[in-house]
Design a protein around this motif. Sequence first.
Motif, PDB file in Angstrom:
ATOM      1  N   GLY A 301      25.186  52.637  -2.328  1.00  0.00           N
ATOM      2  CA  GLY A 301      24.028  51.797  -2.029  1.00  0.00           C
ATOM      3  C   GLY A 301      23.674  50.842  -3.158  1.00  0.00           C
ATOM      4  O   GLY A 301      22.852  49.944  -2.975  1.00  0.00           O
ATOM      5  N   ARG A 302      24.287  51.007  -4.322  1.00  0.00           N
ATOM      6  CA  ARG A 302      23.993  50.087  -5.434  1.00  0.00           C
ATOM      7  C   ARG A 302      24.845  48.819  -5.372  1.00  0.00           C
ATOM      8  O   ARG A 302      24.663  47.902  -6.156  1.00  0.00           O
ATOM      9  CB  ARG A 302      24.268  50.802  -6.764  1.00  0.00           C
ATOM     10  N   ILE A 303      25.834  48.840  -4.464  1.00  0.00           N
ATOM     11  CA  ILE A 303      26.708  47.659  -4.294  1.00  0.00           C
ATOM     12  C   ILE A 303      26.105  46.800  -3.173  1.00  0.00           C
ATOM     13  O   ILE A 303      25.482  47.337  -2.253  1.00  0.00           O
ATOM     14  CB  ILE A 303      28.135  48.128  -3.916  1.00  0.00           C
ATOM     15  N   SER A 304      26.279  45.470  -3.227  1.00  0.00           N
ATOM     16  CA  SER A 304      25.765  44.653  -2.125  1.00  0.00           C
ATOM     17  C   SER A 304      26.901  44.372  -1.128  1.00  0.00           C
ATOM     18  O   SER A 304      28.083  44.382  -1.511  1.00  0.00           O
ATOM     19  CB  SER A 304      25.123  43.365  -2.646  1.00  0.00           C
ATOM     20  N   TYR A 305      26.525  44.141   0.128  1.00  0.00           N
ATOM     21  CA  TYR A 305      27.517  44.015   1.201  1.00  0.00           C
ATOM     22  C   TYR A 305      27.287  42.729   1.996  1.00  0.00           C
ATOM     23  O   TYR A 305      26.149  42.318   2.216  1.00  0.00           O
ATOM     24  CB  TYR A 305      27.435  45.235   2.131  1.00  0.00           C
ATOM     25  N   ASP A 306      28.368  42.159   2.425  1.00  0.00           N
ATOM     26  CA  ASP A 306      28.327  40.940   3.216  1.00  0.00           C
ATOM     27  C   ASP A 306      29.307  41.094   4.373  1.00  0.00           C
ATOM     28  O   ASP A 306      30.497  41.305   4.121  1.00  0.00           O
ATOM     29  CB  ASP A 306      28.710  39.754   2.320  1.00  0.00           C
ATOM     30  N   PRO A 307      28.904  40.997   5.634  1.00  0.00           N
ATOM     31  CA  PRO A 307      27.540  40.796   6.113  1.00  0.00           C
ATOM     32  C   PRO A 307      26.666  42.003   5.796  1.00  0.00           C
ATOM     33  O   PRO A 307      27.209  43.068   5.457  1.00  0.00           O
ATOM     34  CB  PRO A 307      27.737  40.646   7.632  1.00  0.00           C
ATOM     35  N   PRO A 308      25.350  41.875   5.922  1.00  0.00           N
ATOM     36  CA  PRO A 308      24.488  43.011   5.582  1.00  0.00           C
ATOM     37  C   PRO A 308      24.847  44.243   6.421  1.00  0.00           C
ATOM     38  O   PRO A 308      25.293  44.119   7.563  1.00  0.00           O
ATOM     39  CB  PRO A 308      23.080  42.513   5.930  1.00  0.00           C
ATOM     40  N   LEU A 309      24.650  45.399   5.840  1.00  0.00           N
ATOM     41  CA  LEU A 309      24.985  46.649   6.525  1.00  0.00           C
ATOM     42  C   LEU A 309      24.056  46.860   7.718  1.00  0.00           C
ATOM     43  O   LEU A 309      22.925  46.371   7.718  1.00  0.00           O
ATOM     44  CB  LEU A 309      24.812  47.833   5.567  1.00  0.00           C
ATOM     45  N   GLU A 310      24.548  47.606   8.716  1.00  0.00           N
ATOM     46  CA  GLU A 310      23.684  47.958   9.833  1.00  0.00           C
ATOM     47  C   GLU A 310      22.541  48.844   9.300  1.00  0.00           C
ATOM     48  O   GLU A 310      22.732  49.555   8.300  1.00  0.00           O
ATOM     49  CB  GLU A 310      24.473  48.662  10.953  1.00  0.00           C
ATOM     50  N   PRO A 311      21.337  48.800   9.945  1.00  0.00           N
ATOM     51  CA  PRO A 311      20.168  49.487   9.384  1.00  0.00           C
ATOM     52  C   PRO A 311      20.396  50.978   9.100  1.00  0.00           C
ATOM     53  O   PRO A 311      19.932  51.499   8.087  1.00  0.00           O
ATOM     54  CB  PRO A 311      19.082  49.301  10.450  1.00  0.00           C
ATOM     55  N   ALA A 312      21.138  51.666   9.996  1.00  0.00           N
ATOM     56  CA  ALA A 312      21.322  53.112   9.785  1.00  0.00           C
ATOM     57  C   ALA A 312      22.121  53.370   8.510  1.00  0.00           C
ATOM     58  O   ALA A 312      21.804  54.257   7.715  1.00  0.00           O
ATOM     59  CB  ALA A 312      22.027  53.733  10.987  1.00  0.00           C
ATOM     60  N   ARG A 313      23.174  52.558   8.298  1.00  0.00           N
ATOM     61  CA  ARG A 313      23.988  52.769   7.095  1.00  0.00           C
ATOM     62  C   ARG A 313      23.172  52.390   5.852  1.00  0.00           C
ATOM     63  O   ARG A 313      23.239  53.054   4.823  1.00  0.00           O
ATOM     64  CB  ARG A 313      25.272  51.948   7.166  1.00  0.00           C
ATOM     65  N   GLN A 314      22.374  51.345   5.987  1.00  0.00           N
ATOM     66  CA  GLN A 314      21.505  50.942   4.880  1.00  0.00           C
ATOM     67  C   GLN A 314      20.591  52.105   4.492  1.00  0.00           C
ATOM     68  O   GLN A 314      20.427  52.440   3.320  1.00  0.00           O
ATOM     69  CB  GLN A 314      20.675  49.731   5.343  1.00  0.00           C
ATOM     70  N   ARG A 315      20.039  52.762   5.525  1.00  0.00           N
ATOM     71  CA  ARG A 315      19.121  53.896   5.277  1.00  0.00           C
ATOM     72  C   ARG A 315      19.881  55.054   4.611  1.00  0.00           C
ATOM     73  O   ARG A 315      19.373  55.681   3.690  1.00  0.00           O
ATOM     74  CB  ARG A 315      18.520  54.343   6.627  1.00  0.00           C
ATOM     75  N   LEU A 316      21.109  55.311   5.100  1.00  0.00           N
ATOM     76  CA  LEU A 316      21.922  56.381   4.496  1.00  0.00           C
ATOM     77  C   LEU A 316      22.166  56.083   3.024  1.00  0.00           C
ATOM     78  O   LEU A 316      22.082  56.966   2.164  1.00  0.00           O
ATOM     79  CB  LEU A 316      23.259  56.502   5.249  1.00  0.00           C
ATOM     80  N   PHE A 317      22.436  54.790   2.726  1.00  0.00           N
ATOM     81  CA  PHE A 317      22.744  54.410   1.345  1.00  0.00           C
ATOM     82  C   PHE A 317      21.496  54.393   0.464  1.00  0.00           C
ATOM     83  O   PHE A 317      21.602  54.274  -0.750  1.00  0.00           O
ATOM     84  CB  PHE A 317      23.427  53.035   1.321  1.00  0.00           C
ATOM     85  N   GLU A 318      20.325  54.475   1.092  1.00  0.00           N
ATOM     86  CA  GLU A 318      19.095  54.552   0.290  1.00  0.00           C
ATOM     87  C   GLU A 318      18.756  55.995  -0.064  1.00  0.00           C
ATOM     88  O   GLU A 318      17.744  56.263  -0.712  1.00  0.00           O
ATOM     89  CB  GLU A 318      17.923  53.928   1.055  1.00  0.00           C
ATOM     90  N   SER A 319      19.568  56.944   0.392  1.00  0.00           N
ATOM     91  CA  SER A 319      19.284  58.353   0.092  1.00  0.00           C
ATOM     92  C   SER A 319      19.325  58.546  -1.429  1.00  0.00           C
ATOM     93  O   SER A 319      20.055  57.863  -2.134  1.00  0.00           O
ATOM     94  CB  SER A 319      20.296  59.268   0.785  1.00  0.00           C
ATOM     95  N   THR A 320      18.516  59.490  -1.868  1.00  0.00           N
ATOM     96  CA  THR A 320      18.421  59.708  -3.320  1.00  0.00           C
ATOM     97  C   THR A 320      19.434  60.783  -3.746  1.00  0.00           C
ATOM     98  O   THR A 320      20.141  61.346  -2.914  1.00  0.00           O
ATOM     99  CB  THR A 320      17.009  60.172  -3.694  1.00  0.00           C
ATOM    100  N   MET A 321      19.457  61.068  -5.026  1.00  0.00           N
ATOM    101  CA  MET A 321      20.348  62.123  -5.534  1.00  0.00           C
ATOM    102  C   MET A 321      19.538  63.154  -6.321  1.00  0.00           C
ATOM    103  O   MET A 321      18.403  62.878  -6.735  1.00  0.00           O
ATOM    104  CB  MET A 321      21.413  61.521  -6.436  1.00  0.00           C
ATOM    105  N   GLY A 322      20.141  64.303  -6.549  1.00  0.00           N
ATOM    106  CA  GLY A 322      19.519  65.294  -7.414  1.00  0.00           C
ATOM    107  C   GLY A 322      19.458  64.779  -8.848  1.00  0.00           C
ATOM    108  O   GLY A 322      20.104  63.788  -9.192  1.00  0.00           O
ATOM    109  N   ARG A 323      18.637  65.417  -9.645  1.00  0.00           N
ATOM    110  CA  ARG A 323      18.535  65.044 -11.071  1.00  0.00           C
ATOM    111  C   ARG A 323      18.810  66.283 -11.907  1.00  0.00           C
ATOM    112  O   ARG A 323      18.190  67.334 -11.724  1.00  0.00           O
ATOM    113  CB  ARG A 323      17.148  64.512 -11.418  1.00  0.00           C
ATOM    114  N   THR A 324      19.756  66.133 -12.818  1.00  0.00           N
ATOM    115  CA  THR A 324      20.181  67.284 -13.613  1.00  0.00           C
ATOM    116  C   THR A 324      20.291  66.923 -15.080  1.00  0.00           C
ATOM    117  O   THR A 324      20.857  65.882 -15.417  1.00  0.00           O
ATOM    118  CB  THR A 324      21.590  67.749 -13.180  1.00  0.00           C
ATOM    119  N   LEU A 325      19.796  67.812 -15.905  1.00  0.00           N
ATOM    120  CA  LEU A 325      20.055  67.711 -17.346  1.00  0.00           C
ATOM    121  C   LEU A 325      20.919  68.924 -17.688  1.00  0.00           C
ATOM    122  O   LEU A 325      20.459  70.069 -17.573  1.00  0.00           O
ATOM    123  CB  LEU A 325      18.727  67.759 -18.109  1.00  0.00           C
ATOM    124  N   LYS A 326      22.183  68.674 -18.019  1.00  0.00           N
ATOM    125  CA  LYS A 326      23.068  69.805 -18.330  1.00  0.00           C
ATOM    126  C   LYS A 326      23.309  69.837 -19.840  1.00  0.00           C
ATOM    127  O   LYS A 326      23.697  68.828 -20.430  1.00  0.00           O
ATOM    128  CB  LYS A 326      24.396  69.652 -17.584  1.00  0.00           C
TER     129      LYS A 326
END
Length: 716
Positions: A301-326
């Motif tokens: 989701g940090r990469i830009s796409y042309d043509p713009p992604l379909e809304p569902a894929r855009q939403r999937l790519f906006e998902s967050t990640m866990g945060r870890t300090l190892k």
Amino acid sequence: MPGSDAFTADVLIIGGGLTGLTAAAELHRAKVSFALLEAHPERIGGRVKTMARAACGPGSKDYHFDQGAQYIGQTQTEIWRLAQEHLPHAVIDGYTARKGWPDQVTVLNGKRYVNDSESWLFGIGGIPPEMGLWTVVAVLLLIQEIEAIEQAVNVAEPWSSAFEILPLDQLTVAQWFSRPWIPQEARDLVTISVQALLSAEPTEVSALYFFWYCACSGGFLHLINDGLGGPQQFYLSTGVGALLDRIARPFRDRIHLGKPVERIAQRKASKGARYVEVTLQDGTVWKASKVIVAMSPSTAGRISYDPPLEPARQRLFESTMGRTLKCRVFYDTPWWRDSNGNKCSGYAGAANHPVLWVMDDSPPGPDNRGVYALMTFTVGAQADGLGPFPTKEAITRHVTEALAFLFNDTRALSTSPHFIDLAAATWNAAESWVGGGPNMLLEPGMLSGAGNIARLLNEPWGGVVYFASAETARKLAPTTAPTYTPSTDPTQPGVYSDHRQGLGYLDGAVISGRYVAAQVLGKLPRPPRTSPKPPTASPPVFEPPALTLDQVKQALTLLAEQLHAATRIDVQAWEASAEPWRRDPAALQIWLAQALVQALVQTGLLSPPPDPITPIWAAEMTQAAIALVGSGHAFCQQDLARSAPAEREKLKGIQELTKIVEALMRVLSVQPFSASPPATALFPRPSPQPPRARPAAPPAPRPRRFTSFQRILSRP
Ligand SMILES: Cc1cc2nc3c(=O)[nH]c(=O)nc-3n(C[C@H](O)[C@H](O)[C@H](O)COP(=O)(O)OP(=O)(O)OC[C@H]3O[C@@H](n4cnc5c(N)ncnc54)[C@H](O)[C@@H]3O)c2cc1C
């Protein structure tokens, strides 16, 4: 030929983590022209990050340690095979290495427990023996429920799971477990699991996502098993980085480091065929017929796409990640192995704590080269609390103070003469290329809700851009059904689906890399033809016979008394027996079943059990328990809202107990008190047996399974 109009390669792989490298290995084998673009200027690996500490004595070697992915297990078949193929001598069995130091630490509901892990229910990381039976029973029932949910999950397509469990995608894990009958200790245990598996809070993730994630890897109990047979049993003395280097060796010249991709564009050639243009941060353009984006959906989701992604894929790519300090904390002595009279293995776990999880990663054996190290994880909100760029001083204070609390030993502190150094790796949104870890999170609604977001996990974009990562792991040739297959032998566990394996793990990255390579090569095996599915049966609706409020109260009070009053004595009795309850939760469950029968008999709701048990009596027993549950619920629903505070408390008690009995009955009703085992096997407590002789060679570890009532009652 960056910048030229010629095709740079047939296939471009973006991302040099294990998924990208595995896909590259497959394309290399298939003799396809490809190039791999990795953003990091110095290394491949992504979430695999091996560091070295200089050798500290003549003739000694550097100490390698993993600040990203580290642990593997034998049930993670694909990564296990690769480790055996490339680095068999580097595989360390952490479980055996800890053997001499049996004690472990857990903090539940704010209380510290330190004991021999063998005495814990479910062993290492399980339930300490001091826990009251009431809590143990609740944990058992909760696990029973978790397993029932996991077994209803469609692993291949979780959005097509049994309709009874789909509403779990509308809840977070925290909402799912915040029911009154679940004690805080049991909630903490689930919290530790969510925090350990996803480095996130139970308030952040969909309950269905969490259970799907577990079902993809042999189930909740298997995933949280940090001991024998579990996915955290082994690690590599060389670090996982060395394994990735071996995998990449045959096509090293095709890997381009320091090539961060900024934009992916689909283009049409003059004859109408599509191709892909990939623009790097420095403006150079690479072209290919097909592109594999080998990184988690959140990172993609940090990469830009042309043509713009379909809304569902855009939403999937906006998902967050866990945060870890190892962190790796180095000491000049393994002080935890001799601390306050305990022989601690260095293993510790604590919910919502500055340090969630600790393991001893000192090289085992006499040749440990003077290196003693504790590995620590700080995750989710606790990691967020340190800010995006915590200083080494802040991390050192945070981690060593938490260790001092967990082991109740000031030798952990950075001010102690035994402290040498601390190495940290921060996996959060501020991290340059991956942006968090260990993997992505799906919020409620994303797995099964509107927009079919999760259906895009393995779907290419425009037929030319393919996405893959450990999170999308899908097997090319699954050997099982997409859901759990129950065993026909009641004494044996059933089989979890292998359609997806190792989701979010190294194992999953290997599986994902192979799948996406087959997609790109057009070599996906055809899905087997399936006959149309019969409609799922509706959940049984029963009309329980009505009991009076007094009958309900009396039965539940008797049951509560049984459960509370007898706790200590029974626990001691089982502990003293050759196969104590702590080793055999089934014995505990049998006892719980007895308590229910006794309460029903003493209230006059059930006749005493005949010997042997008859089917008629078993049916009566089921009816009586269902009546109790149904009437209990009815009274609570009617009266709770409008009753006076004192009465409300009592009703709440009834409600909680009713729910416990209900959960119990859900299990029992699968095969309620079958007539086959004699009454003596069902009701009396297990009698002491002589200790069993140890087999010379232990059998290969099987995933540890929770034994359901059905199996217990069918035991010979
Ligand atoms: C702290 C931590 C501990 C873990 N512990 C374990 C464990 O013990 N066992 C286990 O099995 N798993 C563990 N994991 C999970 C495991 O690391 C991952 O599942 C696996 O490594 C993911 O591999 P991947 O190739 O799918 O993704 P990644 O490793 O994330 O690879 C993606 C790659 O893409 C590159 N990239 C990103 N953006 C761009 C761009 N724009 N252009 C070019 N390249 C780009 C990144 O630099 C990276 O190299 C852990 C993860 C973390 C973070």
